[in-house]
Design a protein around this motif. Sequence first.
Motif, PDB file in Angstrom:
ATOM      1  N   ALA A  13       4.539  14.168   1.007  1.00  0.00           N
ATOM      2  CA  ALA A  13       3.460  13.206   0.809  1.00  0.00           C
ATOM      3  C   ALA A  13       3.266  12.825  -0.652  1.00  0.00           C
ATOM      4  CB  ALA A  13       2.157  13.758   1.390  1.00  0.00           C
ATOM      5  N   ASP A  14       3.822  13.602  -1.592  1.00  0.00           N
ATOM      6  CA  ASP A  14       3.701  13.228  -2.998  1.00  0.00           C
ATOM      7  C   ASP A  14       4.857  12.334  -3.453  1.00  0.00           C
ATOM      8  OD1 ASP A  14       5.739  15.044  -2.967  1.00  0.00           O
ATOM      9  OD2 ASP A  14       4.877  16.414  -4.443  1.00  0.00           O
ATOM     10  N   ASP A  15       5.726  11.969  -2.503  1.00  0.00           N
ATOM     11  CA  ASP A  15       6.825  11.060  -2.820  1.00  0.00           C
ATOM     12  C   ASP A  15       6.240   9.693  -3.204  1.00  0.00           C
ATOM     13  OD1 ASP A  15       8.958   9.053  -2.422  1.00  0.00           O
ATOM     14  OD2 ASP A  15      10.118  10.756  -1.681  1.00  0.00           O
ATOM     15  N   PRO A  16       6.717   9.086  -4.297  1.00  0.00           N
ATOM     16  CA  PRO A  16       6.192   7.760  -4.685  1.00  0.00           C
ATOM     17  C   PRO A  16       6.307   6.719  -3.578  1.00  0.00           C
ATOM     18  CG  PRO A  16       7.559   8.681  -6.433  1.00  0.00           C
ATOM     19  CD  PRO A  16       7.716   9.592  -5.251  1.00  0.00           C
ATOM     20  N   ALA A  17       7.255   6.918  -2.651  1.00  0.00           N
ATOM     21  CA  ALA A  17       7.460   5.938  -1.577  1.00  0.00           C
ATOM     22  C   ALA A  17       6.263   5.847  -0.638  1.00  0.00           C
ATOM     23  CB  ALA A  17       8.713   6.283  -0.782  1.00  0.00           C
ATOM     24  N   VAL A  18       5.422   6.891  -0.595  1.00  0.00           N
ATOM     25  CA  VAL A  18       4.258   6.862   0.300  1.00  0.00           C
ATOM     26  C   VAL A  18       2.962   6.802  -0.500  1.00  0.00           C
ATOM     27  CG1 VAL A  18       5.412   8.033   2.183  1.00  0.00           C
ATOM     28  CG2 VAL A  18       4.232   9.393   0.466  1.00  0.00           C
ATOM     29  N   ALA A  19       3.048   6.294  -1.705  1.00  0.00           N
ATOM     30  CA  ALA A  19       1.866   6.222  -2.556  1.00  0.00           C
ATOM     31  C   ALA A  19       0.776   5.344  -1.962  1.00  0.00           C
ATOM     32  CB  ALA A  19       2.259   5.707  -3.941  1.00  0.00           C
ATOM     33  N   GLU A  20       1.161   4.372  -1.098  1.00  0.00           N
ATOM     34  CA  GLU A  20       0.170   3.462  -0.536  1.00  0.00           C
ATOM     35  C   GLU A  20      -0.415   3.949   0.781  1.00  0.00           C
ATOM     36  OE1 GLU A  20       0.923  -0.865  -0.957  1.00  0.00           O
ATOM     37  OE2 GLU A  20       2.929  -0.219  -1.506  1.00  0.00           O
ATOM     38  N   TRP A  21      -0.078   5.209   1.175  1.00  0.00           N
ATOM     39  CA  TRP A  21      -0.687   5.758   2.392  1.00  0.00           C
ATOM     40  C   TRP A  21      -2.196   5.817   2.176  1.00  0.00           C
ATOM     41  CZ3 TRP A  21       1.178   7.965   7.053  1.00  0.00           C
ATOM     42  CH2 TRP A  21       0.210   8.635   7.807  1.00  0.00           C
ATOM     43  N   PRO A  22      -2.979   5.172   3.063  1.00  0.00           N
ATOM     44  CA  PRO A  22      -4.423   5.206   2.872  1.00  0.00           C
ATOM     45  C   PRO A  22      -5.002   6.566   3.228  1.00  0.00           C
ATOM     46  CG  PRO A  22      -3.776   3.753   4.692  1.00  0.00           C
ATOM     47  CD  PRO A  22      -2.544   4.420   4.192  1.00  0.00           C
ATOM     48  N   GLY A  23      -6.116   6.907   2.642  1.00  0.00           N
ATOM     49  CA  GLY A  23      -6.796   8.147   2.991  1.00  0.00           C
ATOM     50  C   GLY A  23      -6.927   9.101   1.825  1.00  0.00           C
ATOM     51  N   ARG A  24      -7.853   9.987   1.940  1.00  0.00           N
ATOM     52  CA  ARG A  24      -8.175  10.871   0.829  1.00  0.00           C
ATOM     53  C   ARG A  24      -7.146  11.963   0.606  1.00  0.00           C
ATOM     54  NH1 ARG A  24     -11.531  11.998   5.092  1.00  0.00           N
ATOM     55  NH2 ARG A  24     -11.467  14.107   5.947  1.00  0.00           N
ATOM     56  N   ASP A  25      -6.302  12.264   1.609  1.00  0.00           N
ATOM     57  CA  ASP A  25      -5.387  13.393   1.480  1.00  0.00           C
ATOM     58  C   ASP A  25      -3.976  12.976   1.119  1.00  0.00           C
ATOM     59  OD1 ASP A  25      -7.021  15.534   1.801  1.00  0.00           O
ATOM     60  OD2 ASP A  25      -6.890  15.538   3.984  1.00  0.00           O
ATOM     61  N   ARG A  26      -3.782  11.738   0.720  1.00  0.00           N
ATOM     62  CA  ARG A  26      -2.429  11.366   0.333  1.00  0.00           C
ATOM     63  C   ARG A  26      -2.031  12.176  -0.895  1.00  0.00           C
ATOM     64  NH1 ARG A  26      -5.353   6.625  -0.912  1.00  0.00           N
ATOM     65  NH2 ARG A  26      -5.627   6.287  -3.154  1.00  0.00           N
ATOM     66  N   GLY A  27      -0.755  12.449  -0.992  1.00  0.00           N
ATOM     67  CA  GLY A  27      -0.275  13.278  -2.087  1.00  0.00           C
ATOM     68  C   GLY A  27      -0.129  14.731  -1.708  1.00  0.00           C
ATOM     69  N   ARG A  28      -0.569  15.114  -0.514  1.00  0.00           N
ATOM     70  CA  ARG A  28      -0.412  16.499  -0.066  1.00  0.00           C
ATOM     71  C   ARG A  28       0.203  16.489   1.331  1.00  0.00           C
ATOM     72  NH1 ARG A  28      -5.792  17.044  -1.797  1.00  0.00           N
ATOM     73  NH2 ARG A  28      -6.534  17.420   0.320  1.00  0.00           N
ATOM     74  N   GLY A  29       1.118  17.421   1.584  1.00  0.00           N
ATOM     75  CA  GLY A  29       1.689  17.569   2.911  1.00  0.00           C
ATOM     76  C   GLY A  29       2.994  16.817   3.084  1.00  0.00           C
ATOM     77  N   SER A  30       3.245  16.429   4.335  1.00  0.00           N
ATOM     78  CA  SER A  30       4.495  15.756   4.696  1.00  0.00           C
ATOM     79  C   SER A  30       4.189  14.528   5.542  1.00  0.00           C
ATOM     80  CB  SER A  30       5.408  16.703   5.491  1.00  0.00           C
ATOM     81  OG  SER A  30       5.594  17.920   4.813  1.00  0.00           O
ATOM     82  N   VAL A  31       5.094  13.583   5.505  1.00  0.00           N
ATOM     83  CA  VAL A  31       4.958  12.348   6.283  1.00  0.00           C
ATOM     84  C   VAL A  31       6.255  12.112   7.047  1.00  0.00           C
ATOM     85  CG1 VAL A  31       4.668   9.852   6.187  1.00  0.00           C
ATOM     86  CG2 VAL A  31       3.298  11.318   4.698  1.00  0.00           C
ATOM     87  N   ALA A  32       6.116  11.820   8.342  1.00  0.00           N
ATOM     88  CA  ALA A  32       7.265  11.456   9.174  1.00  0.00           C
ATOM     89  C   ALA A  32       7.084  10.027   9.664  1.00  0.00           C
ATOM     90  CB  ALA A  32       7.400  12.404  10.359  1.00  0.00           C
ATOM     91  N   ALA A  33       8.155   9.261   9.657  1.00  0.00           N
ATOM     92  CA  ALA A  33       8.159   7.896  10.190  1.00  0.00           C
ATOM     93  C   ALA A  33       9.153   7.855  11.340  1.00  0.00           C
ATOM     94  CB  ALA A  33       8.537   6.894   9.109  1.00  0.00           C
ATOM     95  N   VAL A  34       8.656   7.584  12.532  1.00  0.00           N
ATOM     96  CA  VAL A  34       9.448   7.666  13.758  1.00  0.00           C
ATOM     97  C   VAL A  34       9.708   6.257  14.296  1.00  0.00           C
ATOM     98  CG1 VAL A  34       9.607   8.674  16.062  1.00  0.00           C
ATOM     99  CG2 VAL A  34       8.245   9.824  14.278  1.00  0.00           C
ATOM    100  N   PRO A  35      10.963   5.808  14.389  1.00  0.00           N
ATOM    101  CA  PRO A  35      11.230   4.488  14.975  1.00  0.00           C
ATOM    102  C   PRO A  35      10.914   4.487  16.461  1.00  0.00           C
ATOM    103  CG  PRO A  35      13.287   5.665  14.604  1.00  0.00           C
ATOM    104  CD  PRO A  35      12.195   6.512  13.992  1.00  0.00           C
TER     105      PRO A  35
END
Length: 401
Positions: free
Chosen positions: A112-134
Amino acid sequence: TNVLYHYVARGRSFAGGPAGLLLELTREVAGANDRNAIERTVCERLVDVDRYRAAWVGEPALDRDGLVVRASAGGEDAPPNAGGTTTDSQITFGNGPWTGALRTGDLQVVDADDPAVAEWPGRDRGRGSVAAVPLGRGATVHGVLAVHAPEADAFCEFERTGFEALGRTVGVTVDARNSRELVHADGVVELSARLSDHASVLVRASDAHDCTISLAGHVATGDRWLLYCDVEGADPGAVAETAAGDPDVERCRGVFDRRDGYRLELAGVDSSLLDRTAAVGASLQSAVVDRGTCRTVFEVPKTADVREIVAELRSTFPNLEVHSHRDRDRPPEGPTVPDGAFEGMTDRQRDVLETAYRAGYFEWPRETTAEELADGLDIAGATLQGHLRKAQKHLLSGLFE
């Protein structure tokens, strides 16, 4: 296995943990009909467990410059829900994992701290993991499911496999719903269009040999297509050789001679036109390629938003020109839609029967063997015979009972 050890070591049971939840969701989705309800349920069920903080489903906006959020769950940690429309909030997510999932059809996982997901809305961005599922299979991807987990490195191999299966099931369910809407529509809108500068095997072969190639039939085989084409104005053997060497084709062979041309079978074809047509809920009724230009006829249900479907097609094929459209107050006709005597036959039975007919399997002597037919459809010989027998029994029952 190492994966199972990893899963147990972190205190998660298969039945009650994320894998069990994903299995339940996949089963629920497989039996559902309403796309909005499916997407809403998936998001809500995921955030009901502590494992995931937020989830949302998005689809490309008509201008392809961003994503429209169709469903979301997770409160402030999730983006606003546009209610499945393209007129409300639109989110531009740059080159995040969702963009990669849409483009490649492969699951993407980042920290979640990857610059590619910097625009993820919400207070907890920058922590954890993000998965994108087609949400789809192969090149036919309807949208993307984004999931945020508060843990770093949260998505283990079990979960990734589960999310991949869930995404494919959602895609198949949406495809089936689109097909049902087209099959059972009281009427259709027929669109005649012209497509230039379209990179496809048929366009390249037609241009190379200065000839006309007509699409006589097409059947989906996994994430690729089986095509039957008629050739006029060139040596069919030379056209077949060109098609066989094309990177978008696994193999090509001549099936049988016809009085007005020659029929080719192209197997394992990667066709962006057929992929996109299926994804937007339309049906390609005919396609004639003449020296690099493709003339097409599409059908869409009258209940569909025709302007939106055309815009979706143009987002992939910007040179698409619609020349005419007309309403037809009768069910769709054509090589890919069941009707009349085929009512009640499964889609797969119809596909196999149509393929056998177009490949000359019912000619005497046969122009195609059962082995060749099964190979083209990428199924076992016994499976082919089972589908053929059931399809023929269905037709004969309608005649004699």
